[in-house]
Design an enzyme around this catalytic site. Sequence first.
Site, PDB file in Angstrom:
ATOM      1  N   LYS A 189       0.882 -20.789 -18.404  1.00 52.61           N
ATOM      2  CA  LYS A 189       0.838 -22.226 -18.174  1.00 52.61           C
ATOM      3  C   LYS A 189       0.076 -22.911 -19.307  1.00 52.61           C
ATOM      4  O   LYS A 189      -0.651 -22.277 -20.062  1.00 52.61           O
ATOM      5  CB  LYS A 189       0.162 -22.528 -16.831  1.00 52.61           C
ATOM      6  CG  LYS A 189       0.993 -22.155 -15.614  1.00 52.61           C
ATOM      7  CD  LYS A 189       0.297 -22.618 -14.336  1.00 52.61           C
ATOM      8  CE  LYS A 189       1.133 -22.303 -13.098  1.00 52.61           C
ATOM      9  NZ  LYS A 189       0.482 -22.785 -11.863  1.00 52.61           N
ATOM     10  N   GLU A 190       0.223 -24.222 -19.393  1.00 49.45           N
ATOM     11  CA  GLU A 190      -0.444 -25.006 -20.437  1.00 49.45           C
ATOM     12  C   GLU A 190      -1.958 -24.798 -20.402  1.00 49.45           C
ATOM     13  O   GLU A 190      -2.632 -24.797 -21.436  1.00 49.45           O
ATOM     14  CB  GLU A 190      -0.105 -26.492 -20.251  1.00 49.45           C
ATOM     15  CG  GLU A 190      -0.734 -27.413 -21.278  1.00 49.45           C
ATOM     16  CD  GLU A 190      -0.247 -27.167 -22.701  1.00 49.45           C
ATOM     17  OE1 GLU A 190      -1.011 -27.473 -23.647  1.00 49.45           O
ATOM     18  OE2 GLU A 190       0.881 -26.666 -22.873  1.00 49.45           O
ATOM     19  N   SER A 191      -2.493 -24.613 -19.205  1.00 50.47           N
ATOM     20  CA  SER A 191      -3.943 -24.424 -19.040  1.00 50.47           C
ATOM     21  C   SER A 191      -4.432 -23.086 -19.567  1.00 50.47           C
ATOM     22  O   SER A 191      -5.624 -22.891 -19.803  1.00 50.47           O
ATOM     23  CB  SER A 191      -4.315 -24.539 -17.561  1.00 50.47           C
ATOM     24  OG  SER A 191      -3.707 -23.496 -16.812  1.00 50.47           O
ATOM     25  N   LYS A 243      -3.243 -20.218   4.235  1.00 53.38           N
ATOM     26  CA  LYS A 243      -3.671 -21.579   3.947  1.00 53.38           C
ATOM     27  C   LYS A 243      -4.284 -22.231   5.189  1.00 53.38           C
ATOM     28  O   LYS A 243      -3.789 -22.034   6.300  1.00 53.38           O
ATOM     29  CB  LYS A 243      -2.472 -22.424   3.488  1.00 53.38           C
ATOM     30  CG  LYS A 243      -2.353 -22.577   1.975  1.00 53.38           C
ATOM     31  CD  LYS A 243      -1.305 -23.614   1.639  1.00 53.38           C
ATOM     32  CE  LYS A 243      -1.093 -23.726   0.142  1.00 53.38           C
ATOM     33  NZ  LYS A 243      -2.299 -24.004  -0.615  1.00 53.38           N
ATOM     34  N   LYS A 287       0.830  -1.208   0.000  1.00 55.06           N
ATOM     35  CA  LYS A 287       0.000   0.000   0.000  1.00 55.06           C
ATOM     36  C   LYS A 287       0.866   1.260   0.000  1.00 55.06           C
ATOM     37  O   LYS A 287       0.531   2.253  -0.659  1.00 55.06           O
ATOM     38  CB  LYS A 287      -0.942  -0.002   1.209  1.00 55.06           C
ATOM     39  CG  LYS A 287      -2.081  -1.004   1.076  1.00 55.06           C
ATOM     40  CD  LYS A 287      -2.981  -0.998   2.308  1.00 55.06           C
ATOM     41  CE  LYS A 287      -4.137  -1.956   2.142  1.00 55.06           C
ATOM     42  NZ  LYS A 287      -5.010  -2.007   3.351  1.00 55.06           N
ATOM     43  N   GLU A 289      -5.646  -1.918  -8.238  1.00 56.04           N
ATOM     44  CA  GLU A 289      -7.106  -1.852  -8.091  1.00 56.04           C
ATOM     45  C   GLU A 289      -7.530  -2.322  -6.704  1.00 56.04           C
ATOM     46  O   GLU A 289      -8.283  -1.655  -6.025  1.00 56.04           O
ATOM     47  CB  GLU A 289      -7.773  -2.722  -9.162  1.00 56.04           C
ATOM     48  CG  GLU A 289      -7.665  -2.161 -10.577  1.00 56.04           C
ATOM     49  CD  GLU A 289      -8.479  -0.891 -10.765  1.00 56.04           C
ATOM     50  OE1 GLU A 289      -9.495  -0.721 -10.065  1.00 56.04           O
ATOM     51  OE2 GLU A 289      -8.081  -0.068 -11.606  1.00 56.04           O
ATOM     52  N   ARG A 296      -4.585 -14.102   2.100  1.00 57.60           N
ATOM     53  CA  ARG A 296      -5.133 -15.350   2.633  1.00 57.60           C
ATOM     54  C   ARG A 296      -4.046 -16.166   3.317  1.00 57.60           C
ATOM     55  O   ARG A 296      -2.869 -16.070   2.995  1.00 57.60           O
ATOM     56  CB  ARG A 296      -5.808 -16.165   1.543  1.00 57.60           C
ATOM     57  CG  ARG A 296      -4.881 -16.698   0.460  1.00 57.60           C
ATOM     58  CD  ARG A 296      -4.635 -18.202   0.614  1.00 57.60           C
ATOM     59  NE  ARG A 296      -3.700 -18.699  -0.386  1.00 57.60           N
ATOM     60  CZ  ARG A 296      -2.416 -18.847  -0.177  1.00 57.60           C
ATOM     61  NH1 ARG A 296      -1.894 -18.522   0.994  1.00 57.60           N
ATOM     62  NH2 ARG A 296      -1.616 -19.325  -1.118  1.00 57.60           N
ATOM     63  N   GLU A 308       3.966 -15.644  -0.517  1.00 58.53           N
ATOM     64  CA  GLU A 308       3.767 -15.757  -1.958  1.00 58.53           C
ATOM     65  C   GLU A 308       2.975 -14.538  -2.442  1.00 58.53           C
ATOM     66  O   GLU A 308       1.954 -14.176  -1.854  1.00 58.53           O
ATOM     67  CB  GLU A 308       2.996 -17.026  -2.324  1.00 58.53           C
ATOM     68  CG  GLU A 308       2.787 -17.160  -3.828  1.00 58.53           C
ATOM     69  CD  GLU A 308       1.812 -18.259  -4.206  1.00 58.53           C
ATOM     70  OE1 GLU A 308       2.132 -19.050  -5.097  1.00 58.53           O
ATOM     71  OE2 GLU A 308       0.718 -18.312  -3.612  1.00 58.53           O
ATOM     72  N   ASP A 339       3.881 -21.040   0.244  1.00 61.58           N
ATOM     73  CA  ASP A 339       2.640 -20.307  -0.017  1.00 61.58           C
ATOM     74  C   ASP A 339       1.629 -20.377   1.124  1.00 61.58           C
ATOM     75  O   ASP A 339       0.425 -20.268   0.894  1.00 61.58           O
ATOM     76  CB  ASP A 339       1.994 -20.819  -1.309  1.00 61.58           C
ATOM     77  CG  ASP A 339       1.647 -22.306  -1.238  1.00 61.58           C
ATOM     78  OD1 ASP A 339       2.133 -22.992  -0.311  1.00 61.58           O
ATOM     79  OD2 ASP A 339       0.893 -22.781  -2.109  1.00 61.58           O
TER      80      ASP A 339
END
Length: 222
Positions: free
Chosen positions: A106-108, A39, A16, A32, A37, A133, A66
């Site tokens: 990525k492949e996806s 885990k 910030k 924006e 979060r 992360e 992460d």
Amino acid sequence: MLMYESALKEMETRVKVLSDEFHVLHKYNPIEHIKTRIKSPESICKKLAKKGYEVNSKNLIEQLDDIAGIRIICSFIPDIYNIVSMIENSPDINVLCKKDYIASPKESGYSSYHLIVSVPVNFSSGTVDVKVEIQIRTMAMDFWASLEHKIKYKYSSVVPEGISTELKECSKMINVLDRRMSLLGSNLIEELEQDLAQNKDIIDNSTIEKTLISSSSCMIMK
């Protein structure tokens, strides 16, 4: 989880501040919104088991990058690289790893910029470096990633080929849209900076004139 919660607060505050600095320097805010979060214990246990490690504090700290995550959503693609550069130039933030899934999706079809950083967190017992992360993406990339997550949750085993193909096509369209919007945004920002520079000159000249008039009036009165 105090260590990771504290690291997230620290990182969110720093981001910030960087955003505020960018706004002061360029009269434009590249961020924006920000999401954070931690885990869940269940997710941590599953990930350690998947990697073949026992569930203990040592493996949790050393093997997982992460546990604490922050997602930065930007308007345009150039904003992402500006934020990355500002984070990398922060003296006490150590970048451990970075992956540019924007230049090489990525492949996806997934696109985003990922950083694993180490953030110093101060406790009464001393300073601890904690891994966080960071994912940085545009609003369009975030929309796509959110949809992909919902689809993977629904089809926990294998995503049907037709849906997977459609997702990849949507990713290509989003990439084209992002780049066109980024070009449009860059042009608008450039015009804004030119207008601000002109207005600054007007304000500066006006201030000088007022100072000169005030000085002249004092001399006349004397």
